[in-house]
Design an enzyme around this catalytic site. Structure first.
Site, PDB file in Angstrom:
ATOM      1  N   LYS A 279     -12.006  14.519  32.249  1.00  0.00           N
ATOM      2  CA  LYS A 279     -11.388  15.494  31.348  1.00  0.00           C
ATOM      3  C   LYS A 279     -12.411  16.526  30.880  1.00  0.00           C
ATOM      4  O   LYS A 279     -12.134  17.723  30.848  1.00  0.00           O
ATOM      5  CB  LYS A 279     -10.762  14.762  30.145  1.00  0.00           C
ATOM      6  CG  LYS A 279     -10.001  15.677  29.192  1.00  0.00           C
ATOM      7  CD  LYS A 279      -9.026  14.889  28.331  1.00  0.00           C
ATOM      8  CE  LYS A 279      -9.712  14.119  27.217  1.00  0.00           C
ATOM      9  NZ  LYS A 279      -9.987  14.960  26.028  1.00  0.00           N
TER      10      LYS A 279
ATOM     11  N   ARG B 264      -8.556  19.185  12.566  1.00  0.00           N
ATOM     12  CA  ARG B 264      -9.934  19.127  13.057  1.00  0.00           C
ATOM     13  C   ARG B 264     -10.823  20.165  12.367  1.00  0.00           C
ATOM     14  O   ARG B 264     -10.414  21.316  12.199  1.00  0.00           O
ATOM     15  CB  ARG B 264      -9.973  19.384  14.569  1.00  0.00           C
ATOM     16  CG  ARG B 264      -9.225  18.384  15.435  1.00  0.00           C
ATOM     17  CD  ARG B 264      -9.995  17.087  15.589  1.00  0.00           C
ATOM     18  NE  ARG B 264      -9.414  16.258  16.621  1.00  0.00           N
ATOM     19  CZ  ARG B 264      -9.894  16.123  17.855  1.00  0.00           C
ATOM     20  NH1 ARG B 264     -10.975  16.778  18.223  1.00  0.00           N
ATOM     21  NH2 ARG B 264      -9.309  15.336  18.720  1.00  0.00           N
TER      22      ARG B 264
ATOM     23  N   SER C 197     -19.578  17.836  15.532  1.00  0.00           N
ATOM     24  CA  SER C 197     -19.079  17.801  16.903  1.00  0.00           C
ATOM     25  C   SER C 197     -20.010  18.582  17.810  1.00  0.00           C
ATOM     26  O   SER C 197     -20.385  19.720  17.501  1.00  0.00           O
ATOM     27  CB  SER C 197     -17.676  18.398  16.982  1.00  0.00           C
ATOM     28  OG  SER C 197     -17.252  18.477  18.329  1.00  0.00           O
TER      29      SER C 197
ATOM     30  N   GLN D 152     -19.039  19.853  20.373  1.00  0.00           N
ATOM     31  CA  GLN D 152     -18.215  20.938  20.915  1.00  0.00           C
ATOM     32  C   GLN D 152     -18.563  22.281  20.292  1.00  0.00           C
ATOM     33  O   GLN D 152     -18.387  23.322  20.937  1.00  0.00           O
ATOM     34  CB  GLN D 152     -16.733  20.631  20.714  1.00  0.00           C
ATOM     35  CG  GLN D 152     -16.240  19.477  21.580  1.00  0.00           C
ATOM     36  CD  GLN D 152     -14.826  19.046  21.242  1.00  0.00           C
ATOM     37  OE1 GLN D 152     -14.240  19.494  20.250  1.00  0.00           O
ATOM     38  NE2 GLN D 152     -14.267  18.163  22.050  1.00  0.00           N
TER      39      GLN D 152
ATOM     40  N   SER E  94     -23.237  13.082  20.348  1.00  0.00           N
ATOM     41  CA  SER E  94     -22.509  13.333  21.605  1.00  0.00           C
ATOM     42  C   SER E  94     -23.260  14.319  22.492  1.00  0.00           C
ATOM     43  O   SER E  94     -22.663  15.152  23.176  1.00  0.00           O
ATOM     44  CB  SER E  94     -21.084  13.834  21.320  1.00  0.00           C
ATOM     45  OG  SER E  94     -20.371  12.917  20.530  1.00  0.00           O
TER      46      SER E  94
ATOM     47  N   ASP F 277     -16.510   8.012  22.531  1.00  0.00           N
ATOM     48  CA  ASP F 277     -15.283   7.690  23.260  1.00  0.00           C
ATOM     49  C   ASP F 277     -15.297   6.280  23.848  1.00  0.00           C
ATOM     50  O   ASP F 277     -14.255   5.779  24.294  1.00  0.00           O
ATOM     51  CB  ASP F 277     -15.031   8.708  24.367  1.00  0.00           C
ATOM     52  CG  ASP F 277     -14.599  10.062  23.816  1.00  0.00           C
ATOM     53  OD1 ASP F 277     -14.193  10.121  22.641  1.00  0.00           O
ATOM     54  OD2 ASP F 277     -14.693  11.067  24.543  1.00  0.00           O
TER      55      ASP F 277
ATOM     56  N   LYS G 282     -11.643  12.483  15.017  1.00  0.00           N
ATOM     57  CA  LYS G 282     -10.995  12.596  16.326  1.00  0.00           C
ATOM     58  C   LYS G 282      -9.489  12.797  16.121  1.00  0.00           C
ATOM     59  O   LYS G 282      -9.052  13.245  15.074  1.00  0.00           O
ATOM     60  CB  LYS G 282     -11.299  11.346  17.154  1.00  0.00           C
ATOM     61  CG  LYS G 282     -12.790  11.153  17.462  1.00  0.00           C
ATOM     62  CD  LYS G 282     -13.275  12.188  18.451  1.00  0.00           C
ATOM     63  CE  LYS G 282     -14.708  11.931  18.880  1.00  0.00           C
ATOM     64  NZ  LYS G 282     -15.174  12.897  19.901  1.00  0.00           N
TER      65      LYS G 282
END
Length: 428
Positions: free
Chosen positions: A21, A120, A165, A167, A193, A310, A337
């Site tokens: 993903k 989020r 995050s 991200q 992460s 995860d 999450k």
């Protein structure tokens, strides 16, 4: 709402890990920004990644499919939005990374999603984009979506937290090469992460992006005015999704072989192999396949999961039946999450009879000899649904899990694969 009914089962056989993903999202985003036609081969087609593909089309890419090959005619960074709103659905990756890319749009673009996505945190990313010269704001309370972004990216220096995050960092790395001026990004606090940032950099390097980075990935210097070259990228198998099959094998095997897994991949979640061995499972790597034989006794472990959030749902399930205590540490970001996964795991595993203690940033689990069937909720979270299904394979009696439709977010063939291995599961 779909229900998943699970009965005790013995697993054996072989399945193929679904495409990654994380790589799929990033490949389509790089292709959107590149000049010319890119090919994305064997991507994951799921509820989440479809949101990214649609967003790429909305921002001006031409996307077509021929079997397992997807062709993307990119924009060279000159976005021409076909609509003023992007629906990220349930995908946190889509809304965060596409919000940064949308900064290049000449007109404002609004990005929103479902209830989970609109809870989020986005504030630090939106503030960073504004500091780099784009128009950016959060419409939700406390820095939450929807967000509105656009107007171009000037460049400059910016700090961004790594604690909420990764991200946020990936988003800035994707868009900064297209700034008018050079960009310097400094990551503050712990970068959690980190492997997901490494995946982003792998794809950017493949597209010819010039990004100077410190060894610890806490500082980046990026020349402005770049344009990515088209990519030809085959998406590897997903260790995050495969972790559920591998954990199921350790609990309810039989010998299970999961193919399409490359241990040379940048994916941090290949650590599942090491962690299964720490639990005491029999694990063998054979080329691009991982084989796990269950039936043996498992022992509790202690693991810092800051880089592998995860994996926590599968690890928590293993800890529930492993002898002794399991501690899963450094996971405060797991509360941000699709649901608060620390709280959700503690709640639902207790219903199965596990002994679970919830701490602000960790889970402490004392294994029990046998779980018992129960009625469970997945909280509409795909990884919760799959983890609870795995636990149910070794629980007395029948277990019913609600919200099973969420599984299609990341692993559409999960139920089919469990059945293929002999699992007694039924989607109703």
């Amino acid at each position: 709402m779909a229900l998943l009914k699970v009965k005790p089962s013995k697993l054996a056989g072989e399945v193929k890990a679904p495409p990654s993903k994380s790589y799929t999202h990033r490949a389509f985003m790089v292709a959107l920004l590149a000049r010319g036609e890119s090919k994305v081969i064997n991507p994951l087609v799921s509820f989440d990644t479809e949101a990214t593909i649609e967003a790429a089309r909305t921002l001006g890419a031409e996307v077509s499919q021929e079997g397992d090959v997807w062709r993307v005619l990119g924009t060279a960074g000159e976005l021409k939005p076909r609509a003023d709103t992007i629906d990220a659905r349930n995908s946190g990756t889509t809304i965060r990374l596409m919000s940064a890319i949308a900064a290049l749009s000449p007109k404002l673009v609004r990005l929103t999603g479902d209830e989970s996505v609109c809870a989020r945190p986005m504030g630090p990313l939106i503030e960073a984009l504004a500091k780099l010269g784009t128009k950016a704001r959060c419409e939700g309370l406390r820095g939450r979506p929807p967000v509105v972004v656009g107007g171009g990216l000037r460049g400059g220096e910016v700090e961004i937290t790594g604690a909420i995050s990764s991200q946020f960092i990936s988003a800035l790395l994707l868009v900064s090469p297209y700034a008018k001026e050079d960009v310097k990004i400094t990551v503050t606090e712990e970068l959690r992460s980190k492997p997901y940032v490494e995946i982003t950099l792998e794809l950017l390097d493949g597209a010819g992006a010039r990004i100077k980075r410190s060894r610890d990935l806490m500082e980046f210097k990026i020349p402005g005015g770049q344009v990515f070259k088209a990519i030809d990228f085959k998406v590897p198998g997903d260790f995050s999704s495969a972790s559920f099959m591998l954990a199921a094998a350790a609990l309810a095997g039989g010998t299970v072989r999961v193919s399409n897994l490359d241990v040379q991949s940048a994916q941090g979640d290949k650590r599942i192999i090491e962690l299964l061995r720490e639990f005491g499972a029999d694990v063998r790597v054979k080329g691009k396949a991982v084989e796990v034989s269950g039936g043996g006794e498992l022992s509790g472990i202690e693991a810092d999961c800051g880089n592998n959030p995860d994996l926590v749902p599968a690890l928590a399930v293993l800890g529930s039946v492993a002898e002794g205590r399991t501690r899963l540490l450094n996971i405060p970001h797991l509360r941000l999450k699709e649901t608060d996964r620390i709280r959700a795991l503690a709640s639902e595993l207790r219903k199965l009879g596990a002994e679970v203690e919830e701490r602000p940033d960790e889970l402490r689990i004392r294994g029990v000899k046998r779980l018992k069937g129960a009625k469970l909720t997945s909280y509409g979270d795909h990884r919760m649904a799959m983890a609870l299904a795995v636990a149910s394979l070794v629980a007395w009696g029948e277990t019913i899990i609600d919200g099973a439709e969420s599984i299609s977010v990341s692993y559409p063939s999960f139920v089919e694969d469990i059945r293929k291995l002999g699992g007694k599961v039924e989607l109703v």
